[in-house]
Design a protein around this motif. Structure first.
Motif, PDB file in Angstrom:
ATOM      1  N   GLN A  61       0.806  -1.220   0.000  1.00 30.37           N
ATOM      2  CA  GLN A  61       0.000   0.000   0.000  1.00 30.37           C
ATOM      3  C   GLN A  61       0.843   1.277   0.000  1.00 30.37           C
ATOM      4  O   GLN A  61       0.348   2.348  -0.304  1.00 30.37           O
ATOM      5  CB  GLN A  61      -0.933   0.005   1.217  1.00 30.37           C
ATOM      6  CG  GLN A  61      -1.976  -1.091   1.140  1.00 30.37           C
ATOM      7  CD  GLN A  61      -2.851  -1.145   2.377  1.00 30.37           C
ATOM      8  OE1 GLN A  61      -2.475  -1.760   3.363  1.00 30.37           O
ATOM      9  NE2 GLN A  61      -4.002  -0.518   2.334  1.00 30.37           N
TER      10      GLN A  61
ATOM     11  N   HIS B 215      -0.960   0.673  -7.698  1.00 25.95           N
ATOM     12  CA  HIS B 215      -0.158   1.039  -6.522  1.00 25.95           C
ATOM     13  C   HIS B 215       1.333   1.060  -6.847  1.00 25.95           C
ATOM     14  O   HIS B 215       2.158   0.905  -5.959  1.00 25.95           O
ATOM     15  CB  HIS B 215      -0.429   0.017  -5.418  1.00 25.95           C
ATOM     16  CG  HIS B 215      -0.139  -1.383  -5.877  1.00 25.95           C
ATOM     17  ND1 HIS B 215      -0.879  -1.997  -6.837  1.00 25.95           N
ATOM     18  CD2 HIS B 215       0.860  -2.232  -5.563  1.00 25.95           C
ATOM     19  CE1 HIS B 215      -0.367  -3.183  -7.093  1.00 25.95           C
ATOM     20  NE2 HIS B 215       0.692  -3.356  -6.335  1.00 25.95           N
TER      21      HIS B 215
ATOM     22  N   SER C 209       2.425   4.614  -5.483  1.00 20.41           N
ATOM     23  CA  SER C 209       1.750   4.811  -4.202  1.00 20.41           C
ATOM     24  C   SER C 209       2.307   6.020  -3.454  1.00 20.41           C
ATOM     25  O   SER C 209       2.541   7.055  -4.080  1.00 20.41           O
ATOM     26  CB  SER C 209       1.840   3.528  -3.371  1.00 20.41           C
ATOM     27  OG  SER C 209       0.946   3.618  -2.304  1.00 20.41           O
TER      28      SER C 209
ATOM     29  N   GLU D 187      -5.600   2.012  -1.099  1.00 23.76           N
ATOM     30  CA  GLU D 187      -6.538   1.214  -0.299  1.00 23.76           C
ATOM     31  C   GLU D 187      -7.088   0.046  -1.138  1.00 23.76           C
ATOM     32  O   GLU D 187      -8.273  -0.031  -1.432  1.00 23.76           O
ATOM     33  CB  GLU D 187      -7.632   2.131   0.262  1.00 23.76           C
ATOM     34  CG  GLU D 187      -8.691   1.474   1.116  1.00 23.76           C
ATOM     35  CD  GLU D 187      -8.182   0.552   2.224  1.00 23.76           C
ATOM     36  OE1 GLU D 187      -7.129   0.835   2.812  1.00 23.76           O
ATOM     37  OE2 GLU D 187      -8.832  -0.476   2.471  1.00 23.76           O
ATOM     38  N   TRP D 188      -6.213  -0.870  -1.496  1.00 23.27           N
ATOM     39  CA  TRP D 188      -6.592  -2.106  -2.200  1.00 23.27           C
ATOM     40  C   TRP D 188      -7.573  -1.815  -3.350  1.00 23.27           C
ATOM     41  O   TRP D 188      -7.333  -0.890  -4.113  1.00 23.27           O
ATOM     42  CB  TRP D 188      -7.139  -3.130  -1.195  1.00 23.27           C
ATOM     43  CG  TRP D 188      -6.222  -3.336  -0.004  1.00 23.27           C
ATOM     44  CD1 TRP D 188      -6.488  -3.001   1.292  1.00 23.27           C
ATOM     45  CD2 TRP D 188      -4.884  -3.894   0.011  1.00 23.27           C
ATOM     46  NE1 TRP D 188      -5.417  -3.338   2.098  1.00 23.27           N
ATOM     47  CE2 TRP D 188      -4.437  -3.885   1.346  1.00 23.27           C
ATOM     48  CE3 TRP D 188      -4.030  -4.423  -0.968  1.00 23.27           C
ATOM     49  CZ2 TRP D 188      -3.171  -4.358   1.728  1.00 23.27           C
ATOM     50  CZ3 TRP D 188      -2.774  -4.905  -0.591  1.00 23.27           C
ATOM     51  CH2 TRP D 188      -2.367  -4.866   0.741  1.00 23.27           C
TER      52      TRP D 188
END
Ligand code: FCB
Length: 453
Positions: A27, A58, A61, A415-416
């Protein structure tokens, strides 16, 4: 004004209390395919169409890989004394097993050294959902070889870092990654069905205990836990069918992974659906292998679940009655805000005789932040933390041996399957420029953790 905060700061409470922030490699790190890192199941999943909101990926990120010094300094500046992060298995072992990537090990040495020099206690999560993609090709968590692969990986980590790091979390939310990833196809690797779910659960439960044993053997004075997602399950009414439905959901959400660690195998009660797992209980060897005496239990709580009987849902025969339908307050994630359920679920876990210590290894909220005169206003999040910390104090007063509380999360991150829009950070990140801006909730924590006299 908040006299309970005085109590939190009192000698008894704060002594040796871990006040932390938590994050995870997939993440935050970015650098997904460089410096020798192999691909993870999330790296592959994110390239498939329609899996992640807005097509977000991501791959950069919050760029923790390059900005860890800055971010750790911010954690320190906000008053925290603990930093929880995860190792990326494919950064350490690009193919999951076999070859070791020295550069990956050196990166984690740098992060750990920086934590130690700042006075932040490092807590390592060994598995926070980024399985090496090569292992998924061999069946991933559904394969009985997982135990061997995972044991090798944990051994490498323990031998490399055991002299520096004492605090270890074996798995992050085994129910989360087995249900979302192998039953419901809502997370990587996107598999579905009970034929995947049951073996994934059993292999994860075995790895959870075996990982604990390996760390115990190889790391002197280790402090070992594993982190469970948990939610108080509340029957919608006191009708018997709703109460029974809630009991079934409770087994699945709260009991499935902790109870085998006590040595009596999987819970089932009269929930026939779980007999496929319960079969393992009959084999003494499994009951023993699933058992591990954890030093602490990590609890991660975000919401309660209100449940009613619903005959059309297969097996479970239960469905959730969401906050919005009951006029209950909820965050911008749609997750119900309920400090009393936080208190209740802590007490539920504390009531197990074999639980010795509890750390809240994640708790936090997504609210849309507003910028007002250059200030990042997130009143909702501040109010959330005040109520949840009050509930924590009440649980502590009732005797629950709580040793720490970690905020999810330090900076906004990926967030996934929700992508970048669900922001949980105490610090805002502009993902174009990587500029960090402390939100009011971050300043609130600073004032709370370092009160001025
Ligand atoms: C938890 C996960 C964590 C984060 C928070 C919001 O279930 O462990 O990685 O996504 O939810």
């Amino acid at each position: 004004m908040y006299d309970y905060f005085q109590e939190i700061h009192s000698e008894n409470f704060s002594k040796n209390f871990f006040w932390g922030v938590a994050m995870a490699a997939a993440q935050n790190e970015g650098a997904h395919n460089i410096y020798g890192k192999g691909l993870s199941i999330w790296d592959e999943y994110a390239t498939k169409r329609g899996k992640i909101k807005h097509g977000h990926k991501h791959f950069v990120s919050s760029d923790f890989y390059h900005r860890y010094k800055n971010d750790l300094l911010l954690a320190k500046a906000l008053g925290f004394n603990t930093f929880r992060f995860s190792f990326s298995w494919p950064r350490i072992m690009p193919e999951g097993t076999g070859k070791i990537n020295r550069e990956g090990l050196l990166f984690y040495h740098r992060v750990i050294d920086e934590c130690l020099s700042l006075g932040l206690a490092p807590f390592i999560t060994l598995y926070h959902w980024d399985l090496p993609a090569t292992l998924e090709k061999e069946g991933g968590w559904t394969s009985h070889l997982m135990l061997r692969w995972f044991s090798r990986y944990v051994t490498v980590c323990a031998e490399e870092f055991g002299a520096k790091v004492k605090n270890w979390i074996i798995l992050n939310e085994p129910f989360g990654f087995t249900s979302l990833g192998y039953l419901l196809a809502r997370h990587a690797p996107g598999k579905r069905g009970l034929g995947n779910f049951f073996p994934a659960v059993h292999n994860a439960a075995l790895c959870q205990a075996e990982g604990g044993r390996i760390i115990r053997k190889l790391v002197d004075n280790a402090y070992i836990g594993t982190s469970f997602s948990c939610s108080q399950i509340i029957p919608f009414s006191d009708r018997p069918e709703d109460v029974l439905a809630a009991a079934r959901v409770d087994i699945l959400f709260n009991r499935l992974f902790i109870e085998p660690t006590f040595g009596d195998g999987y819970p089932r009660d009269d929930f026939i659906f779980l007999e496929k797992l319960e079969i393992h209980n009959r084999a003494w060897k499994y009951r023993e292998r699933l058992k591990f005496d954890f030093d602490f239990v990590g609890l991660q709580n975000y919401f309660p679940v209100v449940v009613k009987y619903n005959p059309i849902i297969p097996m479970l025969k239960a469905s959730q009655v969401k906050a919005i339908k009951r006029n209950a307050p909820f965050t911008d994630m749609g997750w119900e805000i309920s400090p009393s359920s936080f208190f209740n679920i802590i007490m539920q876990f504390w009531n197990y005789d074999k639980v010795k210590e509890i750390i809240i290894t994640e708790n936090g909220a997504f609210f849309k932040d507003r910028i007002v005169n250059g200030e990042l206003k997130d009143d909702g999040r501040v109010a959330y933390f005040k109520q949840y910390l009050n509930a924590l104090l009440q649980a502590k007063k009732q005797g629950a041996n709580i040793k720490g509380y970690f905020v999810w999360t330090l900076t906004d991150n990926f967030e996934w399957s929700e992508g970048y829009q669900a922001r949980f950070g105490l610090i805002h990140v502009d993902f174009e420029t990587q500029l960090r801006t402390i939100k009011n909730s971050g300043y609130w924590f600073r004032d709370f953790l370092t009160p001025r006299t």
